[in-house]
Write a protein that holds these residues in place. Structure first.
Motif, mmCIF file in Angstrom:
data_model
loop_
_atom_site.group_PDB
_atom_site.id
_atom_site.type_symbol
_atom_site.label_atom_id
_atom_site.label_comp_id
_atom_site.label_asym_id
_atom_site.label_seq_id
_atom_site.Cartn_x
_atom_site.Cartn_y
_atom_site.Cartn_z
ATOM 1 N N SER A 197 30.148 49.879 7.532
ATOM 2 C CA SER A 197 30.193 49.828 8.993
ATOM 3 C C SER A 197 30.305 48.410 9.530
ATOM 4 O O SER A 197 30.921 48.171 10.568
ATOM 5 C CB SER A 197 28.953 50.503 9.577
ATOM 6 O OG SER A 197 27.770 49.863 9.124
ATOM 7 N N ILE A 220 32.791 49.067 12.743
ATOM 8 C CA ILE A 220 31.992 50.050 13.473
ATOM 9 C C ILE A 220 30.809 49.373 14.168
ATOM 10 O O ILE A 220 30.511 49.651 15.335
ATOM 11 C CB ILE A 220 31.509 51.166 12.528
ATOM 12 C CG1 ILE A 220 32.702 51.982 12.040
ATOM 13 C CG2 ILE A 220 30.502 52.071 13.232
ATOM 14 C CD1 ILE A 220 32.353 53.053 11.039
ATOM 15 N N GLY A 241 30.810 52.613 18.330
ATOM 16 C CA GLY A 241 30.999 52.815 16.895
ATOM 17 C C GLY A 241 31.991 53.926 16.605
ATOM 18 O O GLY A 241 32.812 53.823 15.682
ATOM 19 N N CYS A 279 35.458 53.544 14.557
ATOM 20 C CA CYS A 279 35.691 54.389 13.384
ATOM 21 C C CYS A 279 37.014 55.144 13.521
ATOM 22 O O CYS A 279 37.790 55.240 12.560
ATOM 23 C CB CYS A 279 34.527 55.362 13.209
ATOM 24 S SG CYS A 279 34.647 56.429 11.747
ATOM 25 N N SER A 286 24.897 53.799 12.038
ATOM 26 C CA SER A 286 25.378 52.424 12.235
ATOM 27 C C SER A 286 25.076 51.936 13.642
ATOM 28 O O SER A 286 24.667 50.784 13.839
ATOM 29 C CB SER A 286 26.890 52.350 11.983
ATOM 30 O OG SER A 286 27.216 52.781 10.685
#
Length: 327
Positions: free
Chosen positions: A86, A91, A121, A125, A240
């Motif tokens: 992450s 992220i 995040g 992603c 994350s």
């Protein structure tokens, strides 16, 4: 003794030892027995200071490490790449930027920082996954696209540092990687969201095992691959995001821990996920304790220590990536 059991036992013992050392070491020093007694009686002033200032920091460190490590395991299962992390693929920086953006525009909504972090995040992603897809997912393509996304969100986030508003100052404190001045309110938030994410990840372990196979093989075994990837990604982003919102931007935890965990306990996610959670907690708590004691009273952020360790490790993984996940 079974290697998996021994590895788990060693990590648990080390985690207990480092937690005790972290709690008793620093500008205020107390013995282990005095600490335990003071926590129950409330009569020791030094222990009360430790309870108010040091224990929240320790708990936050533990949950940040566990969340980032498990997020790394989940992302690697989804993306078929041991390079997925992450912090590396953007992220965490996406979570930090959207947090800064929304709280700057709506400062009264600071309480909802974890929600904004989750949205950021999720956006990062999606961008990494979408831009990396080209007749499949290539580990090298994921890391290159992720670095670009990470750089973009990091630059956008840093551009807010010069506005000087109170809200931005507060967000910067929340998204820096120094755990100083963490409060029991921070503990309440990260324990609540972090526990939910970690428990959900345990229920997803069988799906992660199936995703390690080819998509057609997983489908033949009854797995809805697209749905499984989406749900696992959501949990990974949740972990994350909450780690970033409370603990700040820390890279390489989800890269380093899962790789070492696989060497020690294998690739069965039913064991890999809980072991990675414990190992990640141990790693970040150790890094934070080392950072605040080695050059005291000056502190070295845990993120710097992880960057020094993780940078060379990332190079190593890239060189070995052709042997990972059947690529």
């Amino acid at each position: 003794m079974n290697k998996k059991v021994l590895s788990m036992a060693v990590v648990i013992v080390l985690l207990i030892v480092v937690t005790i050392v972290s709690a008793t070491t620093g500008s205020i020093k107390v013995g282990s027995l005095d600490l335990i007694q003071g926590l129950f009686t409330g009569t020791n002033k030094s222990v009360q200071i430790i309870k108010d200032l040091r224990l929240p920091r320790i708990i936050v460190s533990l949950f940040v490490g566990a969340a980032l490590a498990v997020a790394g395991v989940l992302l690697q299962a989804v993306m078929h790449s041991s390079l997925a992390d992450s912090g590396v693929i953007g992220i965490s920086s996406g979570a930090g930027f959207i947090s800064i953006l929304f709280v700057t525009l709506f400062p009264k909504l600071f309480f909802w920082l974890p929600v904004f972090a989750f949205l950021g995040g999720a956006l990062a992603c999606f961008l990494v996954y979408a831009l990396s897809w080209k007749a499949g997912l290539s580990p090298i393509r994921i890391i290159l696209v992720g670095i670009a996304v990470n750089a973009t969100f990091t630059g956008l986030g840093q551009s807010f540092n010069y506005r000087g508003s109170y809200a931005v100052t507060q967000v910067n404190q929340a998204t820096t990687s120094i755990f100083t001045m963490k409060t029991w309110t921070d503990v309440e938030v990260i324990v609540t969201y972090g526990t939910i994410g970690l428990i959900l990840s345990l229920f997803l372990s069988s799906w992660c095992n199936l995703l390690s196979l080819q998509d057609k093989s997983a489908q033949n075994l009854g797995l809805h691959v697209a749905r499984a990837r989406l749900i696992i990604s959501i949990v990974a982003v949740l972990l994350s995001a909450i780690a970033t919102a409370i603990g700040g931007l820390i890279a390489f935890v989800g890269l380093l821990v899962p790789h070492i965990a696989r060497l020690l306990v294998g690739s069965d996610h039913k064991i890999l996920i809980p072991f990675s959670a414990l190992a990640g907690a141990l790693l970040i708590l150790s890094a934070d304790t080392l950072g605040r004691t080695v050059l005291a009273p000056t502190e070295i952020p845990a993120s710097i220590i992880m960057t020094v360790i993780g940078g060379p490790f990332l190079i190593f993984l890239i060189r070995k990536s052709d042997r990972m996940y059947g690529n």
